[in-house]
Design an enzyme around this catalytic site. Sequence first.
Site, PDB file in Angstrom:
ATOM      1  N   ASP A   1       0.868  -1.175   0.000  1.00 55.30           N
ATOM      2  CA  ASP A   1       0.000   0.000   0.000  1.00 55.30           C
ATOM      3  C   ASP A   1       0.911   1.233   0.000  1.00 55.30           C
ATOM      4  O   ASP A   1       2.088   1.142   0.350  1.00 55.30           O
ATOM      5  CB  ASP A   1      -0.887  -0.036   1.246  1.00 55.30           C
ATOM      6  CG  ASP A   1      -1.752   1.204   1.364  1.00 55.30           C
ATOM      7  OD1 ASP A   1      -2.372   1.570   0.358  1.00 55.30           O
ATOM      8  OD2 ASP A   1      -1.783   1.804   2.455  1.00 55.30           O
TER       9      ASP A   1
ATOM     10  N   ASP B   1      -1.825  -0.601   6.121  1.00 51.72           N
ATOM     11  CA  ASP B   1      -2.033  -0.090   7.477  1.00 51.72           C
ATOM     12  C   ASP B   1      -3.439   0.423   7.726  1.00 51.72           C
ATOM     13  O   ASP B   1      -3.804   0.695   8.867  1.00 51.72           O
ATOM     14  CB  ASP B   1      -1.029   1.032   7.786  1.00 51.72           C
ATOM     15  CG  ASP B   1      -1.416   2.348   7.101  1.00 51.72           C
ATOM     16  OD1 ASP B   1      -1.957   2.293   5.975  1.00 51.72           O
ATOM     17  OD2 ASP B   1      -1.188   3.413   7.693  1.00 51.72           O
TER      18      ASP B   1
ATOM     19  N   ASP C   1      -7.295  -1.757   3.861  1.00 58.72           N
ATOM     20  CA  ASP C   1      -6.327  -2.797   3.487  1.00 58.72           C
ATOM     21  C   ASP C   1      -6.660  -4.149   4.111  1.00 58.72           C
ATOM     22  O   ASP C   1      -6.110  -5.173   3.691  1.00 58.72           O
ATOM     23  CB  ASP C   1      -4.910  -2.393   3.919  1.00 58.72           C
ATOM     24  CG  ASP C   1      -4.427  -1.140   3.210  1.00 58.72           C
ATOM     25  OD1 ASP C   1      -4.686  -1.013   2.002  1.00 58.72           O
ATOM     26  OD2 ASP C   1      -3.810  -0.287   3.868  1.00 58.72           O
TER      27      ASP C   1
END
Length: 626
Positions: free
Chosen positions: A310, A505, A509
Amino acid sequence: MDHTGADRFKTAILLLAVIGLVTGLALRVAGQDRLADLAWFAGVTPALVALVVEILRSIGRGEVGLDIVAALSMTAALTFGETLAAAVVAVMYSGGTFLESFAEGRARREMHALLSRVPRIATRHRNGGLEEVPLDALAPGDRLLIRQGDVVPVDGTVAADLAFLDTSALTGESLPVRLARGADAMSGSTNAGEAFDLVATHRAAESTYAGIVRLVEQAQRSKAPMSRLADRWSLGFLAVTLTIATAAWWATGDPIRAVAVLVVATPCPLILAVPVALVAGLSRAAHFGVLIKGAGPLETMARIRTLILDKTGTLTDGRPQIVSIDSHDGVGEAEILRLAAALDQASKHPVAQAIVAAAKARGFALPVPSEVAEIPGEGVVGRVDGRTVIVGGEGFVAKRVGRQSGDHPAMAAGSVLVAVAIDGRLAGHLVMSDPLREGAGAMLDGLRREGIARILLATGDRANVAEHVTEGLGLDGLRAGLTPDQKVLLVLTERKNGPVMMVGDGVNDAPALAAADVGVAMGARGAAASAEAADVVLLVDRIDRLGPGIEIARRSRRIAVESVVAGIGLSVLGMVAAAFGYLTPVQGALLQEVIDVAVILNALRALRINPAEATTAGALSPASAT
């Protein structure tokens, strides 16, 4: 039966076996052969009975293990009068299980140390005095006194000018971390400096340390896939053992040859080396701030081929920083920042909080704003020091001061432009960006050296922003504008190239972390949902810990495989030698004991793994820069 009870039982069985062996040897030397046989028989019986009970329990669970070989060897030795060999096997087997238990306890020592550090009470300021209260009584906003040597009981912010915290038990960071007023302090850290006050931001059960303890307990209850694979291999090894033993008996007509073969095959290093090596790997990874939720994820982590990252809060810092301040109409940059930060104290938006942090870092005293009105996602209006201040997006502010919004010359892809108006006039702009984490390029290079073949970026941000931020990183692919379900689809698609690791995080996600073969969550500031869905949690807000974690996983698995291959190979050679009459049952038992001890000691090498990337990771630490 708990760990302590099981350890005591194994110790008792070992002592009885040793006493029976030693007593029998003494009687044999004294010429009392019949009494010697009885002593050996008595020493073998408890170990054999315990072994048979364990085998029946395993069969009841649908498991067939190599313990059967140990039971057959002791039974065959007693049946054919080889009581000394049976006694040696009993000592060997009970000693092996005792040594395995001891080794696993040694490997779990760092995790137990983590658990034992949980504080029970805290010192709270109340009505001008101090009171000792249980952790469950603490609430956000409570002001706590953290004495020198105390373990920080809950997550909070430092309410003193300076604090020094030892985070080594959580992160492996060898030097104390220097924290200024307002900095976040993680529960489980130890006060390495003078006493300071802490303002609690979470309840004890919701704090970082409590979550770590829960994850550690979960990790300790896990069973490694390689251990389960060893159980499946055990059927093949059992078949080979019985074939060689039967062939030796049939070819020579001597049942003692078969007994010798069975004795050499007992117990197999498969059931000893694998769990020891992997549990040791879990312990070692935790030392470097990488909490792996069990031996299963560790073994899978060692085989990862594709890494999906990410962007916000993972590859980037996740906290916008002020790049420049542009002033209009002669208003000073310091005044623009001071007034904007004072008003933004009333907002929880990440950009607003970043502006406040930047002002405090410069030592500005921020007055309390009044008449505040916030339009979520657009901006804030209020009064500061008797002046009307507007802070927000370019269009939001321009509309309220009668100006046309337009492109800012200092803007670049990935930047955020914050406009500031004072008393109805545009005073200036704050140009902010979410920077790439320091050393991200070196970190990705290290991961490629660890065998990661593909590294992709998956983000919900715009493509031009993602491309600008990751320019020069040499990613194998970039997927922008993704929704949570599209991230899941990307993870599933990439599985064709091998096991996939996803790092993130945010709450968005969590689905992708759960779908990946190994999900990794940023545990320091990441969302609780991500930490729950993930298989691995980085205990500090540092993506550079990923490299050491993967290296530890791979080396632990390699050590486990080395131990198994060496142990099985030596056992097979010993069985062949026994089948041809080169080893007696007693000699075979002693040989297998040496093999078992050797593979366990080799497996314990995982406790001494020192990742090559750890030094680099330490250099990238925010603490090391303070």
